[in-house]
Design an enzyme around this catalytic site. Structure first.
Site, PDB file in Angstrom:
ATOM      1  N   TYR A 148      -3.926  -9.504  21.260  1.00  0.00           N
ATOM      2  CA  TYR A 148      -3.684  -8.954  20.284  1.00  0.00           C
ATOM      3  C   TYR A 148      -2.264  -8.322  18.812  1.00  0.00           C
ATOM      4  CZ  TYR A 148      -4.785 -10.628  14.713  1.00  0.00           C
ATOM      5  OH  TYR A 148      -4.683 -10.027  13.340  1.00  0.00           O
ATOM      6  N   ASP A 149      -3.300  -7.379  19.430  1.00  0.00           N
ATOM      7  CA  ASP A 149      -2.481  -5.920  18.884  1.00  0.00           C
ATOM      8  C   ASP A 149      -1.108  -5.838  18.969  1.00  0.00           C
ATOM      9  OD1 ASP A 149      -5.148  -5.486  18.399  1.00  0.00           O
ATOM     10  OD2 ASP A 149      -5.554  -3.327  19.372  1.00  0.00           O
ATOM     11  N   THR A 213     -16.331   3.059  11.628  1.00  0.00           N
ATOM     12  CA  THR A 213     -16.189   3.171  10.205  1.00  0.00           C
ATOM     13  C   THR A 213     -14.675   1.477  10.281  1.00  0.00           C
ATOM     14  OG1 THR A 213     -14.191   4.306   9.588  1.00  0.00           O
ATOM     15  CG2 THR A 213     -16.879   5.494   8.880  1.00  0.00           C
ATOM     16  N   ARG A 214     -15.366   0.929   9.208  1.00  0.00           N
ATOM     17  CA  ARG A 214     -13.975  -0.138   8.954  1.00  0.00           C
ATOM     18  C   ARG A 214     -14.254  -0.213   6.892  1.00  0.00           C
ATOM     19  NH1 ARG A 214     -13.591   0.373  13.269  1.00  0.00           N
ATOM     20  NH2 ARG A 214     -13.485  -1.723  14.912  1.00  0.00           N
TER      21      ARG A 214
HETATM   22  N1  UDP Z   1     -19.596  -4.651  14.818  1.00  0.00           N
HETATM   23  C1  UDP Z   1     -21.272  -5.358  15.770  1.00  0.00           C
HETATM   24  N2  UDP Z   1     -21.977  -5.761  15.605  1.00  0.00           N
HETATM   25  C2  UDP Z   1     -21.721  -7.039  15.912  1.00  0.00           C
HETATM   26  C3  UDP Z   1     -20.039  -7.503  15.237  1.00  0.00           C
HETATM   27  C4  UDP Z   1     -18.934  -6.429  15.396  1.00  0.00           C
HETATM   28  O1  UDP Z   1     -21.663  -4.125  15.214  1.00  0.00           O
HETATM   29  O2  UDP Z   1     -21.844  -8.095  15.351  1.00  0.00           O
HETATM   30  C5  UDP Z   1     -19.008  -3.584  14.789  1.00  0.00           C
HETATM   31  C6  UDP Z   1     -17.092  -3.753  15.908  1.00  0.00           C
HETATM   32  O3  UDP Z   1     -17.591  -3.566  17.353  1.00  0.00           O
HETATM   33  C7  UDP Z   1     -15.994  -2.660  14.927  1.00  0.00           C
HETATM   34  C8  UDP Z   1     -16.635  -3.236  13.381  1.00  0.00           C
HETATM   35  O4  UDP Z   1     -18.287  -3.763  13.666  1.00  0.00           O
HETATM   36  O5  UDP Z   1     -16.748  -1.612  15.213  1.00  0.00           O
HETATM   37  C9  UDP Z   1     -16.086  -4.457  12.894  1.00  0.00           C
HETATM   38  O6  UDP Z   1     -15.815  -5.287  14.589  1.00  0.00           O
HETATM   39  P1  UDP Z   1     -15.413  -6.728  13.412  1.00  0.00           P
HETATM   40  O7  UDP Z   1     -15.377  -7.728  15.202  1.00  0.00           O
HETATM   41  O8  UDP Z   1     -15.587  -7.444  12.040  1.00  0.00           O
HETATM   42  O9  UDP Z   1     -13.755  -6.535  13.155  1.00  0.00           O
HETATM   43  P2  UDP Z   1     -12.833  -5.594  14.018  1.00  0.00           P
HETATM   44  O10 UDP Z   1     -12.472  -4.641  12.699  1.00  0.00           O
HETATM   45  O11 UDP Z   1     -13.164  -4.954  15.008  1.00  0.00           O
HETATM   46  O12 UDP Z   1     -11.595  -5.427  13.878  1.00  0.00           O
END
Ligand code: UDP
Length: 313
Positions: A148-149, A213-214
């Site tokens: 993807y990246d 974090t997000r």
């Molecule tokens: N994540 C999690 N549990 C889940 C799905 C995702 O803890 O059931 C974590 C994932 O490892 C990441 C973050 O949540 O650190 C955000 O993941 P997401 O798949 O939403 O998107 P990303 O930002 O990684 O593209």
């Protein structure tokens, strides 16, 4: 005045369908192209009878033919959640490379403005925080997320080449984590996963220790920013996202609280190359577009919860 016409690739997807709605609300006619690999007809059902909307089932990695005048080409086709692009690695690489080439070719043929849906994933597992557009990123090309990246990084490079070499009018939006109605409950992203687990009373699966974090942006804010970028004159990448940052563990607790759920958090392995931090620096979006997000996470989550509750039935 003649109506403007936009071609939206991936228009039946989560973001693409919201973008189709936005364009139509701005009096732009939309031709939506989608091969329905991860997009869904139900996202655009409400538009099918609209005379300003046309759907064509098409894989944009092949030749794209659209008759007549086109003003805008917005390239949103791609699997976009980690489990989707891990399930369809080759299609993800093809739509980001060959699909971007075809969409750029269409824009050049029609002398249209081209807008690329890029991603915060171009920053990879970032070594600077928050991420500004000047940062070149820290991406593992051969890791599982590389499909993807790297496809999106190639797509940005190709877009800039068409801009510089062919003088095409182009825009690049780097989209950070976005959520809202029409997300698939099963797309594997943290937000829909946590909500569906909380609503079903299942364990909430936090990956790693949850300290990563997000920063989550509500879809209406994102689409507003993209529309402003489209109408601007800015060819360099612009981050669009909500800088309100939260750890994944805190976010899981927030979802439990908001849903009054009895679910417990369990911890599972962190996926390979999972970014440890992510937060958009939106200085450029503010300065160039006069844009900043309006919807708080609490407000956005309420709207999303309502959608998921109904979608469950
Ligand atoms: N994540 C999690 N549990 C889940 C799905 C995702 O803890 O059931 C974590 C994932 O490892 C990441 C973050 O949540 O650190 C955000 O993941 P997401 O798949 O939403 O998107 P990303 O930002 O990684 O593209």
């Amino acid at each position: 005045m003649k109506k403007k016409i936009a071609v939206v690739t991936g228009g039946a997807g989560f973001l693409g369908s919201h973008l189709c709605d936005k364009l139509i609300s701005e009096d732009v006619s939309v031709i939506c192209l989608d091969n329905l690999l991860t997009g869904r007809m139900e996202n655009i059902e409400h538009l099918i009878s609209n005379p300003d909307f046309q759907f064509i089932k098409l894989d944009v990695t092949n030749y794209i033919f659209v008759p007549g005048h086109v003003d805008f080409v917005l390239h949103f086709a791609s699997p976009a959640s980690p489990i989707d692009y891990l399930k369809y690695p080759i299609q993800t690489l093809k739509v980001g490379s060959l699909g971007t080439h075809k969409a750029l070719g269409l824009a050049k043929e029609k002398n249209a403005t081209f807008l690329l849906a890029s991603t915060s994933e171009v920053y990879g597992d970032p070594l600077i925080h928050p991420q500004s557009e000047e940062y070149w990123g820290n991406v593992n090309p051969v890791g599982p997320r590389g499909v993807y990246d790297e496809a999106k990084r190639f797509a940005e490079a190709l877009t800039m080449a068409y801009h510089r070499y062919h003088g095409l009018s182009t825009r690049i939006v780097r989209i950070f984590n976005t959520y809202g109605t029409r997300m698939r409950l099963d797309d594997g992203r943290a937000l829909p996963a946590f909500i569906s687990q909380a609503l079903n009373g299942e364990d909430i699966t936090v990956f790693g220790d949850g300290s990563q974090t997000r920063s989550f942006c509500y879809v209406s804010d994102l689409v507003e920013g993209i529309y402003k970028l489209l109408l601007s004159n800015e060819s360099m990448p612009v981050n669009i996202g909500n800088p309100n940052e939260i750890t994944i563990e805190e976010f899981a607790e927030e979802v439990i609280r908001l849903t009054n759920s009895k679910s417990k958090i369990i911890y599972q392995d962190l996926p390979v190359d999972d970014p440890k931090v992510r937060q958009p620096d939106i200085t450029r979006a503010k300065e160039i577009l006069g844009w900043s997000p309006k919807v708080s996470r609490e407000e956005g989550l309420k709207l999303t919860l309502e959608y998921f509750r109904n979608a469950k039935k």
